[in-house]
Design an enzyme around this catalytic site. Structure first.
Site: not given
Ligand code: 3PG
Length: 207
Positions: A40, A44, A68, A128
């Site tokens: 994934e 960002r 995202t 999710k």
């Molecule tokens: C994120 O938004 O970066 C993901 O949900 C991953 O979260 P994590 O860094 O807690 O694994």
């Protein structure tokens, strides 16, 4: 490939933040070498869509999606870059319609029973759970599994190598997501062997 099959392809879906496009291929190759094929790439960073294209073109075996996604036009952009699935932190009717229009598999984020039911109404039963830790993690998944057993979850947010095996043992968890497979410092340092080792450990988690 449908989203449930993608979830079944890997116990852990790495959440990747790729700052430099030149990191994309070695990072993805390191994860695939360790047995983690589902990737994934979060939207960002400015490099994200170019990173998706580079991985799709150069890393055989990788199943590449974007994360995202918060704006409807991003689904078509992701599909054009070669992504086969998309992950959103939440779901709105606008996002659901845009994902359908782009013909891209969607793993929508939910945090409450009402959001889960709204997602079911939109036709999504693989979701999710986000943010998983803050939502109550195993307790929340167990509670949701009572009235909503048809939903398969990918808990993400605060999941760790310690909590992942326990989450994966739950009947309504298909895979988990997490950023720990690609720590910022290891990516910046080009520690691809280290990332392959992290991936190998995660790939060994049973589902
Ligand atoms: C994120 O938004 O970066 C993901 O949900 C991953 O979260 P994590 O860094 O807690 O694994």
């Amino acid at each position: 490939m449908q989203i449930r099959e993608i979830m079944r392809s890997c116990p852990v879906m790495p959440v990747l933040v790729i700052e430099k496009v030149e990191h994309a291929v070695p990072l993805a190759q390191a994860l695939v070498d360790g047995g983690i094929r589902v990737l994934e790439v979060t939207l960002r960073t400015d490099a994200a869509l170019a990173a998706v294209r580079a991985i799709v073109d150069n890393v055989p075996g990788a199943i590449v999606g974007v994360g995202t996604v918060v704006r409807p036009e991003q689904f078509a952009q992701a599909k054009a870059a070669g992504a086969v699935f998309a992950v959103t932190p939440g779901l709105t009717p606008t996002l659901a319609a845009a994902a359908r229009a782009a013909k891209i598999e969607l793993l929508p984020g939910v945090m409450t029973p009402s959001e889960a039911i709204a997602a079911l109404e939109e036709g999504f039963d693989a979701l999710k759970l986000f943010p998983a830790e803050q939502a109550g993690s195993m307790g929340m998944l167990k509670a949701m599994g009572g009235p909503l057993p048809q939903i398969l979850f990918c808990p993400t947010g605060g999941v760790s190598p310690e909590s992942a095996p326990k989450l994966l043992a739950m009947p309504n968890v298909g895979c988990v997501g997490g950023s720990w497979l690609a720590p910022k410092e290891m990516v910046a340092a080009g520690d691809w062997a280290g990332i392959t080792a992290l991936a190998r450990a995660a790939a060994a988690f049973a589902k």
